[in-house]
Design an enzyme around this catalytic site. Sequence first.
Site, PDB file in Angstrom:
ATOM      1  N   HIS A 131       0.762  -1.248   0.163  1.00  0.00           N
ATOM      2  CA  HIS A 131      -0.020   0.087   0.246  1.00  0.00           C
ATOM      3  C   HIS A 131       0.789   1.065   0.011  1.00  0.00           C
ATOM      4  CE1 HIS A 131      -2.645   3.119   1.854  1.00  0.00           C
ATOM      5  NE2 HIS A 131      -3.672   2.109   1.547  1.00  0.00           N
ATOM      6  N   ASP A 208       2.977  -4.300   7.914  1.00  0.00           N
ATOM      7  CA  ASP A 208       1.804  -3.668   7.909  1.00  0.00           C
ATOM      8  C   ASP A 208       0.710  -4.551   8.118  1.00  0.00           C
ATOM      9  OD1 ASP A 208      -0.619  -2.474   6.972  1.00  0.00           O
ATOM     10  OD2 ASP A 208       0.240  -1.814   4.969  1.00  0.00           O
ATOM     11  N   GLN A 211      -4.593  -4.853   7.180  1.00  0.00           N
ATOM     12  CA  GLN A 211      -5.699  -5.839   6.809  1.00  0.00           C
ATOM     13  C   GLN A 211      -5.752  -7.226   7.570  1.00  0.00           C
ATOM     14  OE1 GLN A 211      -8.093  -5.055   5.053  1.00  0.00           O
ATOM     15  NE2 GLN A 211      -7.321  -3.191   4.256  1.00  0.00           N
ATOM     16  N   LYS A 234     -10.050  -0.770  10.656  1.00  0.00           N
ATOM     17  CA  LYS A 234     -10.363  -1.904   9.884  1.00  0.00           C
ATOM     18  C   LYS A 234     -10.801  -3.227  10.745  1.00  0.00           C
ATOM     19  CE  LYS A 234      -7.537   0.039   6.650  1.00  0.00           C
ATOM     20  NZ  LYS A 234      -8.065   0.435   5.337  1.00  0.00           N
ATOM     21  N   CYS A 372      -4.865   2.726  -3.415  1.00  0.00           N
ATOM     22  CA  CYS A 372      -3.719   3.131  -2.898  1.00  0.00           C
ATOM     23  C   CYS A 372      -2.458   2.099  -2.979  1.00  0.00           C
ATOM     24  CB  CYS A 372      -3.794   3.563  -1.325  1.00  0.00           C
ATOM     25  SG  CYS A 372      -4.777   4.739  -1.043  1.00  0.00           S
TER      26      CYS A 372
HETATM   27  N1  PMP Z   1      -2.122  -0.575   4.688  1.00  0.00           N
HETATM   28  C1  PMP Z   1      -2.921  -1.112   4.183  1.00  0.00           C
HETATM   29  C2  PMP Z   1      -2.589  -2.805   3.692  1.00  0.00           C
HETATM   30  C3  PMP Z   1      -4.130  -0.648   4.278  1.00  0.00           C
HETATM   31  O1  PMP Z   1      -4.980  -1.491   3.569  1.00  0.00           O
HETATM   32  C4  PMP Z   1      -4.385   0.462   4.490  1.00  0.00           C
HETATM   33  C5  PMP Z   1      -5.986   1.239   4.516  1.00  0.00           C
HETATM   34  N2  PMP Z   1      -6.297   1.284   3.371  1.00  0.00           N
HETATM   35  C6  PMP Z   1      -3.305   1.244   5.032  1.00  0.00           C
HETATM   36  C7  PMP Z   1      -2.075   0.701   5.272  1.00  0.00           C
HETATM   37  C8  PMP Z   1      -3.587   2.552   5.778  1.00  0.00           C
HETATM   38  O2  PMP Z   1      -4.238   2.486   6.805  1.00  0.00           O
HETATM   39  P1  PMP Z   1      -4.792   3.988   7.241  1.00  0.00           P
HETATM   40  O3  PMP Z   1      -5.614   4.656   6.192  1.00  0.00           O
HETATM   41  O4  PMP Z   1      -5.762   3.240   8.219  1.00  0.00           O
HETATM   42  O5  PMP Z   1      -4.034   4.777   7.858  1.00  0.00           O
END
Ligand code: PMP
Length: 414
Positions: A131, A208, A211, A234, A372
């Site tokens: 991401h 990270d 998920q 999440k 993203c």
């Molecule tokens: N990493 C992953 C795999 C994500 O899915 C997301 C959120 N889409 C993020 C990082 C970023 O998380 P946040 O927007 O809650 O900071």
Amino acid sequence: MSTAAKELNGWDVEKIRNDFPVLRQTVNGKPLVYLDSAASAQVPQVVIDRGSRYLQDEHSNIHRGVHYLSQKATTAFEGAREKVKRFINARESRECIFVRGCTEGINLVTHGYGRKFVGAGDEIIISAMEHHANIVPWQMLAEEKGAKIRVLPMDERGELQLDQLEVLITSRTKLICVMHVSNSLGTINPIKEICHIAHKQGVPVLVDGAQGAAHLSIDVQDLDCDFYIISGHKMYAPTGSGVVYGKAEWLEEMNPFMGGGDMIKTVTFEKSTYAALPNKFEAGTPAISSQIGLGAAIDYLNSIDREKAERYEAELLAYATAKLSAIEGVRLIGTAREKASVISFTVEGVHPHDIGTIFDNEGIAIRAGHHCAQPVMQFFKIPATARASFAFYNTKEEVDKLADAVQKVIEVFA
Ligand code: PMP
């Protein structure tokens, strides 16, 4: 709903759905079908109630006050930290730093670890499916320090090519950054194995877990990762909550992230000294009600049978995969052997945004875009995907509606 559907695999989904008030509404005259939990999962009533109770009866700033309300708020806030510690099986609660989400958490490590330990010519390995939150902060650091980013490749299924990892690690590798579960492909990465390979060469690993924490049981000691980053929203908690787990030996050595109140021991105009963990990384007033909400979300997750929930989600994913792949013109993006409840797809000749709009007319919430993860889209040579993501409150009937809506999209654009 038939009893068979209601109790698929011993999972009483109707009972679970009753815990989530938002699912009761209609959208465009149709019952809401919420298939966007990978963006933000819905919040159960008990979490909503806990946040309200804090705001109604306990609201006050934490740590600094000696008065009754401040102590109550502090107890609830620190209680949430204990719950996080147990939930991920950290050795100590001071290894759990509260942040506002995964993005802030990764940036904390970029500043705290990266600024201190990464220099000119050093290397950071990230995976090909990351991401942007696990790419851009490292690029910014690399630019500042004259360091290099190396990319661990993936294959057409969306599986990391683990045999390449040992080749990529050099004496200059300072960190490996990899996601537990891909938000754009659904791939579950073999974190334990990655940590094992990395540690043989003395390289730490940041995971990270945005998920991962929502769908899998997390044991950071068993994974042996050095950092594990979580976003509360999440995993059925309010936005503004999140955690950086870090091994104490790293956190002790790292620079603070932000400077300000609560993170100091002493301050003079000449020099400041820093507080002990976890406060060293928690400058300013945190998102108190959200973090207490995260504690309540963990209580909720502990109150359900998580193994059954995992199996149920896997069954939903398998059902959706079979249904969508049977439709001509549908291409599934991400077909890893180990997947969590994300199904990304394209429909021939239709832009994913149009799919999203037609779905919305049907009351179906999915996400359309690059998620993203632009490098993932570049790899598969597509601009975007439509993504349905499941939680344990979704039903097989909702998957049927998803497949029917795809058919409708094909008819509209035929
Ligand atoms: N990493 C992953 C795999 C994500 O899915 C997301 C959120 N889409 C993020 C990082 C970023 O998380 P946040 O927007 O809650 O900071």
